[in-house]
Design a protein around this motif. Structure first.
Motif, PDB file in Angstrom:
ATOM      1  N   THR A 257      -4.097  -5.786  -5.139  1.00  0.00           N
ATOM      2  CA  THR A 257      -3.454  -4.550  -4.693  1.00  0.00           C
ATOM      3  C   THR A 257      -2.736  -3.860  -5.841  1.00  0.00           C
ATOM      4  OG1 THR A 257      -3.149  -5.323  -2.404  1.00  0.00           O
ATOM      5  CG2 THR A 257      -1.627  -3.635  -3.203  1.00  0.00           C
ATOM      6  N   ALA A 258      -2.060  -4.638  -6.678  1.00  0.00           N
ATOM      7  CA  ALA A 258      -1.369  -4.044  -7.824  1.00  0.00           C
ATOM      8  C   ALA A 258      -2.348  -3.348  -8.756  1.00  0.00           C
ATOM      9  CB  ALA A 258      -0.586  -5.121  -8.576  1.00  0.00           C
ATOM     10  N   ALA A 259      -3.526  -3.954  -8.940  1.00  0.00           N
ATOM     11  CA  ALA A 259      -4.537  -3.323  -9.788  1.00  0.00           C
ATOM     12  C   ALA A 259      -4.992  -1.991  -9.187  1.00  0.00           C
ATOM     13  CB  ALA A 259      -5.727  -4.260  -9.973  1.00  0.00           C
ATOM     14  N   VAL A 260      -5.224  -1.984  -7.888  1.00  0.00           N
ATOM     15  CA  VAL A 260      -5.627  -0.738  -7.218  1.00  0.00           C
ATOM     16  C   VAL A 260      -4.498   0.292  -7.311  1.00  0.00           C
ATOM     17  CG1 VAL A 260      -6.245   0.279  -4.991  1.00  0.00           C
ATOM     18  CG2 VAL A 260      -7.261  -1.895  -5.696  1.00  0.00           C
ATOM     19  N   SER A 261      -3.252  -0.155  -7.193  1.00  0.00           N
ATOM     20  CA  SER A 261      -2.114   0.767  -7.297  1.00  0.00           C
ATOM     21  C   SER A 261      -2.057   1.417  -8.675  1.00  0.00           C
ATOM     22  CB  SER A 261      -0.809   0.014  -7.023  1.00  0.00           C
ATOM     23  OG  SER A 261      -0.770  -0.481  -5.698  1.00  0.00           O
ATOM     24  N   ALA A 262      -2.356   0.633  -9.716  1.00  0.00           N
ATOM     25  CA  ALA A 262      -2.376   1.204 -11.060  1.00  0.00           C
ATOM     26  C   ALA A 262      -3.470   2.258 -11.182  1.00  0.00           C
ATOM     27  CB  ALA A 262      -2.576   0.100 -12.097  1.00  0.00           C
ATOM     28  N   LEU A 263      -4.644   1.972 -10.608  1.00  0.00           N
ATOM     29  CA  LEU A 263      -5.723   2.958 -10.634  1.00  0.00           C
ATOM     30  C   LEU A 263      -5.307   4.237  -9.912  1.00  0.00           C
ATOM     31  CD1 LEU A 263      -8.743   0.606  -9.816  1.00  0.00           C
ATOM     32  CD2 LEU A 263      -8.213   1.637 -12.035  1.00  0.00           C
ATOM     33  N   ALA A 264      -4.666   4.080  -8.766  1.00  0.00           N
ATOM     34  CA  ALA A 264      -4.224   5.251  -8.005  1.00  0.00           C
ATOM     35  C   ALA A 264      -3.178   6.041  -8.781  1.00  0.00           C
ATOM     36  CB  ALA A 264      -3.670   4.809  -6.651  1.00  0.00           C
ATOM     37  N   ALA A 265      -2.254   5.337  -9.429  1.00  0.00           N
ATOM     38  CA  ALA A 265      -1.213   6.017 -10.198  1.00  0.00           C
ATOM     39  C   ALA A 265      -1.812   6.803 -11.359  1.00  0.00           C
ATOM     40  CB  ALA A 265      -0.194   5.005 -10.708  1.00  0.00           C
ATOM     41  N   VAL A 266      -2.772   6.218 -12.057  1.00  0.00           N
ATOM     42  CA  VAL A 266      -3.424   6.921 -13.159  1.00  0.00           C
ATOM     43  C   VAL A 266      -4.177   8.150 -12.642  1.00  0.00           C
ATOM     44  CG1 VAL A 266      -5.285   6.737 -14.869  1.00  0.00           C
ATOM     45  CG2 VAL A 266      -3.553   4.949 -14.704  1.00  0.00           C
ATOM     46  N   ALA A 267      -4.735   8.047 -11.437  1.00  0.00           N
ATOM     47  CA  ALA A 267      -5.471   9.169 -10.848  1.00  0.00           C
ATOM     48  C   ALA A 267      -4.558  10.253 -10.301  1.00  0.00           C
ATOM     49  CB  ALA A 267      -6.383   8.660  -9.739  1.00  0.00           C
ATOM     50  N   GLY A 268      -3.239  10.023 -10.338  1.00  0.00           N
ATOM     51  CA  GLY A 268      -2.303  11.064  -9.942  1.00  0.00           C
ATOM     52  C   GLY A 268      -1.611  10.866  -8.622  1.00  0.00           C
ATOM     53  N   ALA A 269      -1.684   9.659  -8.013  1.00  0.00           N
ATOM     54  CA  ALA A 269      -0.986   9.428  -6.752  1.00  0.00           C
ATOM     55  C   ALA A 269       0.518   9.618  -6.947  1.00  0.00           C
ATOM     56  CB  ALA A 269      -1.267   8.020  -6.235  1.00  0.00           C
ATOM     57  N   PHE A 270       1.148  10.241  -5.978  1.00  0.00           N
ATOM     58  CA  PHE A 270       2.596  10.437  -5.980  1.00  0.00           C
ATOM     59  C   PHE A 270       3.320   9.158  -5.573  1.00  0.00           C
ATOM     60  CE2 PHE A 270       6.270  11.651  -3.212  1.00  0.00           C
ATOM     61  CZ  PHE A 270       7.126  12.102  -4.210  1.00  0.00           C
ATOM     62  N   CYS A 271       2.690   8.369  -4.675  1.00  0.00           N
ATOM     63  CA  CYS A 271       3.338   7.177  -4.134  1.00  0.00           C
ATOM     64  C   CYS A 271       2.272   6.191  -3.692  1.00  0.00           C
ATOM     65  CB  CYS A 271       4.224   7.570  -2.947  1.00  0.00           C
ATOM     66  SG  CYS A 271       5.158   6.215  -2.182  1.00  0.00           S
ATOM     67  N   VAL A 272       2.555   4.899  -3.830  1.00  0.00           N
ATOM     68  CA  VAL A 272       1.692   3.857  -3.278  1.00  0.00           C
ATOM     69  C   VAL A 272       2.521   3.012  -2.317  1.00  0.00           C
ATOM     70  CG1 VAL A 272       0.007   3.741  -5.150  1.00  0.00           C
ATOM     71  CG2 VAL A 272       2.122   2.415  -5.333  1.00  0.00           C
ATOM     72  N   ARG A 273       1.886   2.595  -1.233  1.00  0.00           N
ATOM     73  CA  ARG A 273       2.567   1.848  -0.173  1.00  0.00           C
ATOM     74  C   ARG A 273       2.052   0.405  -0.201  1.00  0.00           C
ATOM     75  NH1 ARG A 273       1.567   0.455   5.203  1.00  0.00           N
ATOM     76  NH2 ARG A 273       3.381   0.555   6.597  1.00  0.00           N
ATOM     77  N   VAL A 274       2.965  -0.567  -0.403  1.00  0.00           N
ATOM     78  CA  VAL A 274       2.535  -1.948  -0.635  1.00  0.00           C
ATOM     79  C   VAL A 274       3.455  -2.949   0.053  1.00  0.00           C
ATOM     80  CG1 VAL A 274       1.477  -1.380  -2.859  1.00  0.00           C
ATOM     81  CG2 VAL A 274       3.857  -2.150  -2.794  1.00  0.00           C
ATOM     82  N   HIS A 275       2.901  -4.142   0.270  1.00  0.00           N
ATOM     83  CA  HIS A 275       3.688  -5.234   0.831  1.00  0.00           C
ATOM     84  C   HIS A 275       4.487  -5.974  -0.242  1.00  0.00           C
ATOM     85  CE1 HIS A 275       0.492  -4.578   3.834  1.00  0.00           C
ATOM     86  NE2 HIS A 275       1.338  -5.064   4.724  1.00  0.00           N
ATOM     87  N   ASP A 276       3.883  -6.185  -1.411  1.00  0.00           N
ATOM     88  CA  ASP A 276       4.536  -6.915  -2.494  1.00  0.00           C
ATOM     89  C   ASP A 276       4.988  -5.918  -3.556  1.00  0.00           C
ATOM     90  OD1 ASP A 276       5.121  -9.610  -3.811  1.00  0.00           O
ATOM     91  OD2 ASP A 276       3.958  -8.588  -5.373  1.00  0.00           O
ATOM     92  N   VAL A 277       6.280  -5.689  -3.639  1.00  0.00           N
ATOM     93  CA  VAL A 277       6.802  -4.654  -4.532  1.00  0.00           C
ATOM     94  C   VAL A 277       6.766  -5.052  -6.001  1.00  0.00           C
ATOM     95  CG1 VAL A 277       8.931  -3.434  -5.171  1.00  0.00           C
ATOM     96  CG2 VAL A 277       8.157  -3.467  -2.781  1.00  0.00           C
ATOM     97  N   PRO A 278       7.220  -6.265  -6.399  1.00  0.00           N
ATOM     98  CA  PRO A 278       7.309  -6.545  -7.839  1.00  0.00           C
ATOM     99  C   PRO A 278       5.994  -6.383  -8.595  1.00  0.00           C
ATOM    100  CG  PRO A 278       8.587  -8.151  -6.620  1.00  0.00           C
ATOM    101  CD  PRO A 278       7.814  -7.372  -5.597  1.00  0.00           C
ATOM    102  N   SER A 279       4.887  -6.880  -8.033  1.00  0.00           N
ATOM    103  CA  SER A 279       3.618  -6.794  -8.758  1.00  0.00           C
ATOM    104  C   SER A 279       3.168  -5.348  -8.910  1.00  0.00           C
ATOM    105  CB  SER A 279       2.538  -7.623  -8.050  1.00  0.00           C
ATOM    106  OG  SER A 279       2.341  -7.181  -6.712  1.00  0.00           O
TER     107      SER A 279
END
Length: 309
Positions: A257-279
Protein backbone atom coordinates in the motif's frame (compact mmCIF):
# COMPACT_ATOMS: atom_id res chain seq x y z
CA UNK A 1 13.83 25.99 -14.86
CA UNK A 2 11.77 25.79 -11.64
CA UNK A 3 13.85 25.46 -8.51
CA UNK A 4 13.47 23.01 -5.65
CA UNK A 5 12.14 25.89 -3.55
CA UNK A 6 9.56 26.77 -6.23
CA UNK A 7 8.30 23.18 -6.24
CA UNK A 8 8.05 23.05 -2.45
CA UNK A 9 6.12 26.32 -2.28
CA UNK A 10 3.74 25.19 -5.02
CA UNK A 11 2.93 21.95 -3.20
CA UNK A 12 2.56 23.59 0.21
CA UNK A 13 -0.43 25.62 -0.91
CA UNK A 14 -3.72 24.15 0.20
CA UNK A 15 -6.23 24.48 -2.67
CA UNK A 16 -8.72 27.31 -2.24
CA UNK A 17 -11.65 26.17 -0.15
CA UNK A 18 -9.66 23.53 1.76
CA UNK A 19 -7.88 25.90 4.15
CA UNK A 20 -9.19 24.05 7.21
CA UNK A 21 -7.06 21.03 6.36
CA UNK A 22 -3.36 20.57 7.16
CA UNK A 23 -0.78 21.87 4.71
CA UNK A 24 2.46 19.92 5.20
CA UNK A 25 3.83 20.61 1.72
CA UNK A 26 3.27 17.05 0.46
CA UNK A 27 0.48 14.61 -0.27
CA UNK A 28 -1.73 14.36 2.82
CA UNK A 29 -2.07 11.06 4.67
CA UNK A 30 -5.53 10.17 5.98
CA UNK A 31 -5.59 7.44 8.64
CA UNK A 32 -8.51 5.00 8.60
CA UNK A 33 -10.47 4.52 11.82
CA UNK A 34 -13.26 1.98 11.36
CA UNK A 35 -15.58 1.89 14.36
CA UNK A 36 -17.45 -1.09 12.92
CA UNK A 37 -17.61 -4.83 13.59
CA UNK A 38 -17.44 -5.84 9.92
CA UNK A 39 -14.89 -3.79 7.96
CA UNK A 40 -12.87 -5.93 5.58
CA UNK A 41 -9.47 -5.80 7.30
CA UNK A 42 -9.90 -4.45 10.83
CA UNK A 43 -13.57 -4.91 11.67
CA UNK A 44 -14.19 -5.14 15.41
CA UNK A 45 -10.74 -3.95 16.50
CA UNK A 46 -12.01 -0.48 17.41
CA UNK A 47 -15.71 -1.13 17.97
CA UNK A 48 -15.30 -0.17 21.63
CA UNK A 49 -15.49 3.62 21.98
CA UNK A 50 -12.42 3.97 24.19
CA UNK A 51 -10.39 1.74 21.90
CA UNK A 52 -11.50 3.81 18.92
CA UNK A 53 -10.52 7.11 20.54
CA UNK A 54 -7.15 5.70 21.59
CA UNK A 55 -6.54 4.43 18.06
CA UNK A 56 -7.43 7.82 16.58
CA UNK A 57 -4.97 9.52 18.91
CA UNK A 58 -2.37 6.92 17.97
CA UNK A 59 -2.90 7.56 14.25
CA UNK A 60 -2.45 11.29 14.83
CA UNK A 61 0.69 10.69 16.89
CA UNK A 62 2.05 8.53 14.05
CA UNK A 63 1.69 11.48 11.71
CA UNK A 64 -1.75 11.16 10.13
CA UNK A 65 -2.79 14.54 8.80
CA UNK A 66 -6.47 13.55 9.01
CA UNK A 67 -8.19 10.74 10.92
CA UNK A 68 -11.20 9.36 9.02
CA UNK A 69 -13.90 7.98 11.32
CA UNK A 70 -16.40 5.59 9.75
CA UNK A 71 -19.31 3.78 11.37
CA UNK A 72 -20.64 1.76 8.44
CA UNK A 73 -18.63 -0.81 6.50
CA UNK A 74 -18.45 -0.34 2.73
CA UNK A 75 -16.64 -3.61 1.97
CA UNK A 76 -18.07 -5.67 -0.91
CA UNK A 77 -21.30 -7.30 0.20
CA UNK A 78 -21.67 -5.20 3.36
CA UNK A 79 -25.15 -4.52 4.66
CA UNK A 80 -26.23 -1.02 5.77
CA UNK A 81 -26.66 -0.11 9.42
CA UNK A 82 -29.36 2.06 10.96
CA UNK A 83 -28.75 5.79 11.29
CA UNK A 84 -29.03 5.64 15.06
CA UNK A 85 -26.32 3.00 15.25
CA UNK A 86 -24.02 4.90 12.88
CA UNK A 87 -24.47 8.11 14.87
CA UNK A 88 -23.75 6.31 18.15
CA UNK A 89 -20.59 4.76 16.72
CA UNK A 90 -19.10 7.85 15.11
CA UNK A 91 -20.14 11.12 16.76
CA UNK A 92 -18.67 10.55 20.27
CA UNK A 93 -15.37 9.46 18.71
CA UNK A 94 -15.29 12.47 16.38
CA UNK A 95 -16.02 14.79 19.30
CA UNK A 96 -13.25 13.45 21.54
CA UNK A 97 -10.65 13.43 18.79
CA UNK A 98 -11.54 16.96 17.71
CA UNK A 99 -11.32 18.13 21.31
CA UNK A 100 -7.82 16.67 21.42
CA UNK A 101 -6.84 18.77 18.42
CA UNK A 102 -6.98 16.03 15.78
CA UNK A 103 -8.12 16.96 12.27
CA UNK A 104 -11.06 14.58 11.79
CA UNK A 105 -13.13 13.56 8.80
CA UNK A 106 -16.31 11.52 8.92
CA UNK A 107 -16.76 8.66 6.47
CA UNK A 108 -20.50 8.56 5.84
CA UNK A 109 -23.11 8.47 3.08
CA UNK A 110 -25.82 9.97 5.29
CA UNK A 111 -26.52 13.67 5.62
CA UNK A 112 -27.72 13.44 9.22
CA UNK A 113 -24.48 11.72 10.27
CA UNK A 114 -22.42 14.27 8.35
CA UNK A 115 -24.27 17.15 10.01
CA UNK A 116 -23.86 15.73 13.51
CA UNK A 117 -20.18 14.95 12.95
CA UNK A 118 -19.42 18.46 11.70
CA UNK A 119 -21.23 19.88 14.73
CA UNK A 120 -19.02 17.61 16.87
CA UNK A 121 -15.87 18.99 15.25
CA UNK A 122 -15.26 17.12 11.98
CA UNK A 123 -13.37 19.21 9.43
CA UNK A 124 -14.26 17.17 6.34
CA UNK A 125 -17.03 14.87 5.06
CA UNK A 126 -15.88 11.79 3.12
CA UNK A 127 -18.81 10.30 1.18
CA UNK A 128 -18.17 7.11 -0.80
CA UNK A 129 -21.44 7.63 -2.68
CA UNK A 130 -20.58 11.14 -3.84
CA UNK A 131 -23.99 12.33 -2.68
CA UNK A 132 -25.95 9.67 -4.57
CA UNK A 133 -27.01 7.65 -1.51
CA UNK A 134 -28.69 10.56 0.27
CA UNK A 135 -30.23 13.44 -1.71
CA UNK A 136 -29.88 15.71 1.34
CA UNK A 137 -26.09 15.38 1.46
CA UNK A 138 -25.35 18.18 -1.01
CA UNK A 139 -27.38 20.80 0.85
CA UNK A 140 -25.98 19.58 4.17
CA UNK A 141 -22.31 19.97 3.21
CA UNK A 142 -23.09 23.23 1.40
CA UNK A 143 -24.57 24.65 4.61
CA UNK A 144 -21.75 23.26 6.74
CA UNK A 145 -19.11 24.90 4.54
CA UNK A 146 -16.57 22.11 5.02
CA UNK A 147 -14.51 20.26 2.40
CA UNK A 148 -16.31 17.31 0.85
CA UNK A 149 -14.87 14.15 -0.73
CA UNK A 150 -17.10 12.80 -3.50
CA UNK A 151 -16.15 9.29 -4.56
CA UNK A 152 -17.03 7.51 -7.81
CA UNK A 153 -19.92 5.19 -6.94
CA UNK A 154 -22.28 3.10 -9.00
CA UNK A 155 -24.18 0.99 -6.45
CA UNK A 156 -24.34 0.00 -2.77
CA UNK A 157 -21.71 -2.39 -1.44
CA UNK A 158 -24.00 -5.41 -1.54
CA UNK A 159 -24.34 -5.16 -5.33
CA UNK A 160 -21.44 -3.03 -6.57
CA UNK A 161 -19.44 -5.92 -8.05
CA UNK A 162 -22.22 -6.42 -10.62
CA UNK A 163 -21.53 -2.92 -11.96
CA UNK A 164 -17.81 -3.37 -12.71
CA UNK A 165 -18.32 -3.08 -16.46
CA UNK A 166 -16.26 -0.54 -18.44
CA UNK A 167 -15.00 -0.07 -21.97
CA UNK A 168 -12.65 2.76 -20.98
CA UNK A 169 -12.51 2.95 -17.21
CA UNK A 170 -10.58 6.24 -17.00
CA UNK A 171 -12.89 8.02 -19.45
CA UNK A 172 -16.05 6.61 -17.86
CA UNK A 173 -15.03 7.29 -14.27
CA UNK A 174 -13.93 10.77 -15.30
CA UNK A 175 -17.25 11.46 -17.02
CA UNK A 176 -19.26 10.16 -14.07
CA UNK A 177 -17.21 12.18 -11.58
CA UNK A 178 -17.63 15.20 -13.81
CA UNK A 179 -21.40 14.80 -13.66
CA UNK A 180 -21.27 14.51 -9.88
CA UNK A 181 -19.16 17.66 -9.70
CA UNK A 182 -21.69 19.54 -11.82
CA UNK A 183 -24.69 18.25 -9.88
CA UNK A 184 -23.15 18.99 -6.49
CA UNK A 185 -22.27 22.50 -7.62
CA UNK A 186 -25.81 23.01 -8.92
CA UNK A 187 -27.09 22.05 -5.47
CA UNK A 188 -24.99 24.65 -3.73
CA UNK A 189 -21.72 22.94 -2.88
CA UNK A 190 -18.76 25.25 -3.43
CA UNK A 191 -16.65 23.53 -6.11
CA UNK A 192 -13.53 24.85 -4.39
CA UNK A 193 -14.39 22.61 -1.43
CA UNK A 194 -14.80 19.41 -3.46
CA UNK A 195 -12.21 16.62 -3.50
CA UNK A 196 -12.79 13.77 -5.94
CA UNK A 197 -11.99 10.09 -5.37
CA UNK A 198 -11.86 7.56 -8.25
CA UNK A 199 -13.22 4.85 -5.95
CA UNK A 200 -10.62 2.11 -6.27
CA UNK A 201 -12.22 -1.24 -5.51
CA UNK A 202 -15.77 0.09 -5.72
CA UNK A 203 -17.44 -1.49 -8.74
CA UNK A 204 -13.93 -2.07 -10.07
CA UNK A 205 -11.90 -5.17 -10.85
CA UNK A 206 -8.14 -5.20 -10.23
CA UNK A 207 -7.33 -4.26 -13.82
CA UNK A 208 -9.64 -1.25 -13.51
CA UNK A 209 -7.91 -0.09 -10.33
CA UNK A 210 -4.45 -0.21 -11.92
CA UNK A 211 -5.67 1.60 -15.02
CA UNK A 212 -7.21 4.33 -12.89
CA UNK A 213 -3.97 4.77 -10.97
CA UNK A 214 -2.10 5.10 -14.24
CA UNK A 215 -4.73 7.59 -15.42
CA UNK A 216 -4.76 9.95 -12.43
CA UNK A 217 -3.37 12.70 -14.64
CA UNK A 218 -6.49 12.57 -16.78
CA UNK A 219 -8.76 12.66 -13.73
CA UNK A 220 -6.94 15.72 -12.41
CA UNK A 221 -8.15 17.56 -15.49
CA UNK A 222 -11.54 17.76 -13.75
CA UNK A 223 -9.93 20.56 -11.74
CA UNK A 224 -10.40 19.12 -8.23
CA UNK A 225 -7.85 17.68 -5.80
CA UNK A 226 -7.85 13.87 -5.81
CA UNK A 227 -8.03 11.48 -2.87
CA UNK A 228 -6.81 7.92 -3.52
CA UNK A 229 -7.96 5.09 -1.24
CA UNK A 230 -5.97 1.98 -2.17
CA UNK A 231 -5.15 0.66 1.27
CA UNK A 232 -5.14 -3.15 1.62
CA UNK A 233 -7.59 -3.58 -1.26
CA UNK A 234 -8.08 -6.65 -3.42
CA UNK A 235 -6.09 -5.37 -6.38
CA UNK A 236 -3.01 -5.07 -4.17
CA UNK A 237 -3.47 -8.59 -2.85
CA UNK A 238 -3.93 -9.88 -6.39
CA UNK A 239 -0.73 -8.18 -7.57
CA UNK A 240 1.24 -9.60 -4.65
CA UNK A 241 -0.08 -13.09 -5.38
CA UNK A 242 0.76 -12.74 -9.08
CA UNK A 243 4.26 -11.65 -8.09
CA UNK A 244 4.83 -14.88 -6.21
CA UNK A 245 3.92 -13.77 -2.70
CA UNK A 246 0.97 -16.18 -2.49
CA UNK A 247 -2.26 -15.23 -0.77
CA UNK A 248 -1.52 -12.18 1.36
CA UNK A 249 -4.29 -11.24 3.83
CA UNK A 250 -5.35 -7.58 4.03
CA UNK A 251 -3.24 -6.88 7.11
CA UNK A 252 -0.11 -8.01 5.25
CA UNK A 253 -0.52 -5.49 2.42
CA UNK A 254 0.69 -2.34 4.16
CA UNK A 255 4.14 -2.11 2.56
CA UNK A 256 2.59 -2.65 -0.86
CA UNK A 257 0.00 0.00 0.00
CA UNK A 258 2.82 2.41 0.81
CA UNK A 259 4.32 1.76 -2.62
CA UNK A 260 0.99 2.49 -4.30
CA UNK A 261 0.64 5.64 -2.15
CA UNK A 262 4.01 6.87 -3.40
CA UNK A 263 2.91 6.28 -6.99
CA UNK A 264 -0.31 8.20 -6.35
CA UNK A 265 1.57 11.06 -4.70
CA UNK A 266 3.97 11.36 -7.64
CA UNK A 267 0.97 11.37 -10.00
CA UNK A 268 -0.45 14.36 -8.13
CA UNK A 269 -2.83 12.93 -5.52
CA UNK A 270 -3.80 15.49 -2.88
CA UNK A 271 -4.38 12.83 -0.21
CA UNK A 272 -4.09 9.08 0.30
CA UNK A 273 -6.28 7.13 2.72
CA UNK A 274 -4.53 4.25 4.53
CA UNK A 275 -4.74 1.90 7.48
CA UNK A 276 -1.01 1.95 8.33
CA UNK A 277 0.18 5.54 8.63
CA UNK A 278 3.95 5.24 9.31
CA UNK A 279 4.79 3.25 6.17
CA UNK A 280 2.75 5.49 3.87
CA UNK A 281 3.98 8.68 5.54
CA UNK A 282 7.54 7.65 4.72
CA UNK A 283 6.46 6.77 1.18
CA UNK A 284 4.82 10.14 0.44
CA UNK A 285 7.81 11.94 1.95
CA UNK A 286 10.00 10.10 -0.55
CA UNK A 287 7.59 11.05 -3.32
CA UNK A 288 7.84 14.67 -2.23
CA UNK A 289 11.65 14.54 -2.23
CA UNK A 290 11.60 12.98 -5.68
CA UNK A 291 9.28 15.67 -7.02
CA UNK A 292 11.49 18.38 -5.54
CA UNK A 293 14.31 17.12 -7.74
CA UNK A 294 12.35 16.46 -10.92
CA UNK A 295 13.17 18.29 -14.08
CA UNK A 296 9.83 20.00 -14.60
CA UNK A 297 10.79 20.96 -18.13
CA UNK A 298 10.76 17.27 -19.04
CA UNK A 299 7.74 15.38 -20.32
CA UNK A 300 5.51 15.33 -17.17
CA UNK A 301 4.16 11.85 -17.92
CA UNK A 302 7.50 10.19 -18.60
CA UNK A 303 9.18 12.06 -15.75
CA UNK A 304 6.30 11.57 -13.34
CA UNK A 305 6.50 15.24 -12.44
CA UNK A 306 3.11 16.61 -13.36
CA UNK A 307 1.91 19.75 -11.55
CA UNK A 308 0.19 19.32 -8.21
CA UNK A 309 -3.25 20.66 -7.44
Amino acid sequence: MPTVQDAAVRRSRTPAGLEGLPRPGRCLVMGVLNVTPDSFSDGGLYEDRRAAIDRGLELAAQGADIVDVGGESTRPGARPVGLGEELARTVPVVRELARAGVCVSVDTMHASVARAAVEAGASLVNDVSGGLADPAMASTVAAAGVPYVAMHWRAPSREMDRHADYRDVVAEVGAELGRRLWELTERGVDPARIVLDPGLGFAKRPEHDWTLLAGLGSLRELGCPLLVGASRKRFIGAALAAGGAGEVPPGGRDMATAAVSALAAVAGAFCVRVHDVPSTLDAVRMASAYLDHCDRDADPVRAGCGPHP
